[in-house]
Structures are given as structure tokens and as C-alpha cells.
Design a protein around this motif. Structure first.
Motif, PDB file in Angstrom:
ATOM      1  N   SER B  55       0.832  -1.199   0.000  1.00  0.00           N
ATOM      2  CA  SER B  55       0.000   0.000   0.000  1.00  0.00           C
ATOM      3  C   SER B  55       0.868   1.251   0.000  1.00  0.00           C
ATOM      4  O   SER B  55       1.972   1.265   0.536  1.00  0.00           O
ATOM      5  N   LEU B  56       0.347   2.303  -0.631  1.00  0.00           N
ATOM      6  CA  LEU B  56       1.080   3.553  -0.765  1.00  0.00           C
ATOM      7  C   LEU B  56       0.102   4.715  -0.687  1.00  0.00           C
ATOM      8  O   LEU B  56      -1.079   4.565  -0.999  1.00  0.00           O
ATOM      9  N   ARG B  57       0.604   5.880  -0.310  1.00  0.00           N
ATOM     10  CA  ARG B  57      -0.229   7.070  -0.356  1.00  0.00           C
ATOM     11  C   ARG B  57      -0.409   7.497  -1.801  1.00  0.00           C
ATOM     12  O   ARG B  57       0.473   7.323  -2.633  1.00  0.00           O
ATOM     13  N   MET B  58      -1.545   8.100  -2.092  1.00  0.00           N
ATOM     14  CA  MET B  58      -1.850   8.549  -3.447  1.00  0.00           C
ATOM     15  C   MET B  58      -0.711   9.386  -4.028  1.00  0.00           C
ATOM     16  O   MET B  58      -0.274   9.152  -5.150  1.00  0.00           O
ATOM     17  N   SER B  59      -0.266  10.365  -3.260  1.00  0.00           N
ATOM     18  CA  SER B  59       0.719  11.298  -3.821  1.00  0.00           C
ATOM     19  C   SER B  59       2.033  10.580  -4.117  1.00  0.00           C
ATOM     20  O   SER B  59       2.698  10.875  -5.111  1.00  0.00           O
ATOM     21  N   VAL B  76      -7.051   5.273 -10.132  1.00  0.00           N
ATOM     22  CA  VAL B  76      -7.348   4.506  -8.925  1.00  0.00           C
ATOM     23  C   VAL B  76      -8.847   4.205  -8.850  1.00  0.00           C
ATOM     24  O   VAL B  76      -9.255   3.104  -8.465  1.00  0.00           O
ATOM     25  N   THR B  77      -9.670   5.176  -9.253  1.00  0.00           N
ATOM     26  CA  THR B  77     -11.116   4.947  -9.285  1.00  0.00           C
ATOM     27  C   THR B  77     -11.448   3.750 -10.182  1.00  0.00           C
ATOM     28  O   THR B  77     -12.247   2.881  -9.816  1.00  0.00           O
ATOM     29  N   ARG B  78     -10.823   3.703 -11.352  1.00  0.00           N
ATOM     30  CA  ARG B  78     -11.103   2.592 -12.269  1.00  0.00           C
ATOM     31  C   ARG B  78     -10.654   1.266 -11.667  1.00  0.00           C
ATOM     32  O   ARG B  78     -11.402   0.275 -11.681  1.00  0.00           O
ATOM     33  N   LEU B  79      -9.442   1.235 -11.133  1.00  0.00           N
ATOM     34  CA  LEU B  79      -8.931  -0.018 -10.576  1.00  0.00           C
ATOM     35  C   LEU B  79      -9.758  -0.462  -9.377  1.00  0.00           C
ATOM     36  O   LEU B  79      -9.939  -1.655  -9.150  1.00  0.00           O
ATOM     37  N   GLU B  80     -10.275   0.529  -8.636  1.00  0.00           N
ATOM     38  CA  GLU B  80     -11.103   0.175  -7.489  1.00  0.00           C
ATOM     39  C   GLU B  80     -12.440  -0.401  -7.966  1.00  0.00           C
ATOM     40  O   GLU B  80     -12.937  -1.394  -7.422  1.00  0.00           O
ATOM     41  N   ARG B  81     -13.002   0.224  -9.002  1.00  0.00           N
ATOM     42  CA  ARG B  81     -14.256  -0.269  -9.557  1.00  0.00           C
ATOM     43  C   ARG B  81     -14.093  -1.719 -10.023  1.00  0.00           C
ATOM     44  O   ARG B  81     -14.997  -2.545  -9.896  1.00  0.00           O
ATOM     45  N   ASP B  82     -12.908  -2.048 -10.570  1.00  0.00           N
ATOM     46  CA  ASP B  82     -12.656  -3.402 -11.042  1.00  0.00           C
ATOM     47  C   ASP B  82     -12.246  -4.339  -9.914  1.00  0.00           C
ATOM     48  O   ASP B  82     -11.943  -5.519 -10.167  1.00  0.00           O
ATOM     49  N   LYS B  88      -7.932   3.070   1.301  1.00  0.00           N
ATOM     50  CA  LYS B  88      -8.083   2.942   2.743  1.00  0.00           C
ATOM     51  C   LYS B  88      -7.729   4.278   3.375  1.00  0.00           C
ATOM     52  O   LYS B  88      -6.652   4.818   3.142  1.00  0.00           O
ATOM     53  N   SER B  89      -8.639   4.796   4.180  1.00  0.00           N
ATOM     54  CA  SER B  89      -8.376   6.108   4.766  1.00  0.00           C
ATOM     55  C   SER B  89      -7.288   5.983   5.829  1.00  0.00           C
ATOM     56  O   SER B  89      -7.089   4.939   6.427  1.00  0.00           O
ATOM     57  N   CYS B  90      -6.614   7.084   6.034  1.00  0.00           N
ATOM     58  CA  CYS B  90      -5.471   7.111   6.939  1.00  0.00           C
ATOM     59  C   CYS B  90      -5.893   7.798   8.226  1.00  0.00           C
ATOM     60  O   CYS B  90      -6.331   8.943   8.205  1.00  0.00           O
ATOM     61  N   SER B  91      -5.778   7.096   9.322  1.00  0.00           N
ATOM     62  CA  SER B  91      -6.286   7.651  10.576  1.00  0.00           C
ATOM     63  C   SER B  91      -5.443   8.837  11.046  1.00  0.00           C
ATOM     64  O   SER B  91      -5.942   9.714  11.736  1.00  0.00           O
ATOM     65  N   GLN B  92      -4.179   8.842  10.623  1.00  0.00           N
ATOM     66  CA  GLN B  92      -3.314   9.923  11.102  1.00  0.00           C
ATOM     67  C   GLN B  92      -3.582  11.257  10.413  1.00  0.00           C
ATOM     68  O   GLN B  92      -3.426  12.306  11.008  1.00  0.00           O
ATOM     69  N   LEU B  97      -4.955   9.244   1.649  1.00  0.00           N
ATOM     70  CA  LEU B  97      -5.513   7.916   1.437  1.00  0.00           C
ATOM     71  C   LEU B  97      -4.371   6.957   1.171  1.00  0.00           C
ATOM     72  O   LEU B  97      -3.368   7.307   0.559  1.00  0.00           O
ATOM     73  N   PHE B  98      -4.561   5.728   1.629  1.00  0.00           N
ATOM     74  CA  PHE B  98      -3.654   4.681   1.199  1.00  0.00           C
ATOM     75  C   PHE B  98      -4.363   3.853   0.141  1.00  0.00           C
ATOM     76  O   PHE B  98      -5.582   3.659   0.196  1.00  0.00           O
TER      77      PHE B  98
END
Lengths: 132, 132
Positions: B55-59, B76-82, B88-92, B97-98
Motif C-alpha cells: 500500500s502507498l499514499r496517493m501522492s 485509482v477509481t477505475r482499478l477500485e471499480r474493477d 483505505k483512509s489514513c487515521s493519522q 488515502l492509502f
DNA sequence: ATGCATAAGATGCGCAAGCAAATAATGCAG
DNA sequence: CTGCATTATTTGCTTGCGCATCTTATGCAT
């Protein structure tokens, strides 16, 4: 062995992508802002400037700028609309077209060229090795 | 002197464009046809596979794949849809986003990787030099 | 606490790309 | 001459990109 070679290739490909995207992005921005040209449009003007009689057949030009025929067709349409190039029909084979620089096109290229060279110098020094 | 250097840079840039466009085009076609992935999507999966905990941060990911932030967001939206990755949201820091590989994503990457390596071997042998 | 500059991502928009199908001109076989 | 495969270019369609802008979240200064 094969795996190591493949991973080396993948790493090299990744670097190639990085160099390309970075340069292309900056070139597009600077050429666009200063001269109203995209990097591809500049390449077309450059190919024509260097060609005999400043004219080339569409298909030859498409090869020269690494673009699909359809992409080149539309790009030529845009440059023609802006008065930088002309389509000239070919008397020998009426399927073919020659594309030729206009005076305005030659001028625009001459104006834009220093910008392109500057960007390549500034951004490409660490990206573009000496020719092999 | 400067003119010669500039022209050499321009020639090298032209070659870089050619190598990139050719490989990118073939990769997109083959990965798309055989695995429903674009070359950029494959790169994202690869970056994640190689990352800690996949996992990695978006940026960080955007940098890694040489893509604009907005392009990555949609990719990322497309890959998530597939179903290949998850946000995954980052609590810190709730702005961040991760992005993490799913099992399906890992599988898809494992399937697609030989195709990508094969294309690099076939098309890239004369395009990709050994790492410096 | 409140305000404001800044940072991370998402989204509206226009543009250019590739593929596939359409159009038009050649040329060759019968 | 007629039909058919081939070649050169254009156009319909879909997709992905970058830029600018918006939204939400931080965090620092007052």
C-alpha cells in the motif's frame, strides 16, 4: 537468468517512462504558453523544416513523428487551420497528400525552436545521454 | 558549440520519443487485450506489489508512476471499480488515502506480468539499453 | 477558539490519442 | 472494361490526460 534480465528491462522501461513524461510535460507547457504549439506540433514543423522542399507525404510524416495516421491527420488539420502548413495534393497519386510549411509556419518554428532547445538543455541534461 | 549540443539533444529527444511511443503503444495493446489493463494501470499494480504492505499514499504513487495527481485519482477509481485495489483512509491524516492491492489485484498482476516482460523483451531489446 | 495559508484528493472541462470503419484512388486479373 | 484487393487518408467513437478549481482536513498564529 531470464528473470533478472526481465527485471532489468522493466526497470529500464520505468526510467524511460519517467524521462519521457517529464520532458514531454514541460515541453508541452512551455511551447504552448510561449508559442501556442504542442510538442507534437513542434515536431511536425521540425520534420518539415528539415525535409526537402519543406514538404512530406502524410504517411512519411506520421512515421517521423511517431504518431498514428489518424492522430497525424487531425494534427495537420489543426496546423492548417492556424495557417502554419498547407496540404498539397499530389498529381501522381491522388490518394496521397503532401504537407508543406507556409512562411508563417517557418517563422513560428524559428521562434519556438529556442524555447524547445532551452527546455531540453534545462530539463534534459540528466535525461538525455549522449548519442551512442 | 552550443548549437551542436542543442541539436544533439534534440536528436536524442526525438529518439527517446520514438522508443517510448513504440513500447507504450504495444504494451497498452497487449496488456489490454490479454488482461484488460493499460500500461499505466499495470505500473500502478507493480508499484503496489513492490511496496511495503502493498500500500502507498496517493501522492507517492502519483510520483512513482509519473502521472498527474488527477490522472492517478481517476486511474485509482477505475482499478477500485474493477476490484483490483482498495482505498483505505489514513487515521493519522484524514486528507490522505492509502491505496492497497486486493487479492484479485495481486492475481491480476501476477497474470499480466509475463505479458509485460515478454513485450519488453520482444520490442525493447533494441530500445532499452542496459542500466547505466 | 478563530482565521488563514497550506496540503491531499476529487471533479469539471477541453483536448488529443488510438482503433476501427468509412471514403477515395490505384492497379491488376479476367 | 469490370470487379476486387490494396493503399492513403479521414472520421466516428471512446478513453485517458493535464490544468484549473473545488472540497475537506491540518496546523499554526493570534
Amino acid at each position: 537468468m531470464s528473470a533478472r534480465t526481465d527485471d532489468a528491462l522493466a526497470a529500464e522501461w520505468h526510467r524511460l517512462m519517467g524521462r519521457y513524461q517529464r520532458l514531454m510535460c514541460v515541453l508541452d507547457r512551455e511551447l504552448g504558453a510561449e508559442h501556442g504549439l504542442s510538442a507534437s506540433e513542434f515536431e511536425v514543423l521540425q520534420q518539415l523544416e528539415q525535409a526537402e522542399e519543406c514538404s512530406l507525404r502524410m504517411s512519411v510524416l506520421a512515421d517521423g513523428v511517431h504518431l498514428s495516421q489518424s492522430a497525424l491527420s487531425r494534427l495537420v488539420t489543426r496546423l492548417e487551420r492556424d495557417g502554419l502548413i498547407e496540404r498539397k495534393s499530389c498529381s501522381q497519386d491522388r490518394r496521397s497528400l503532401f504537407v508543406a510549411l507556409t512562411d508563417a509556419g517557418r517563422t513560428r518554428y524559428a521562434d519556438a525552436r529556442p524555447t524547445q532547445r532551452r527546455v531540453l538543455r534545462e530539463e534534459g541534461s540528466d535525461c538525455l545521454e549522449q548519442p551512442a
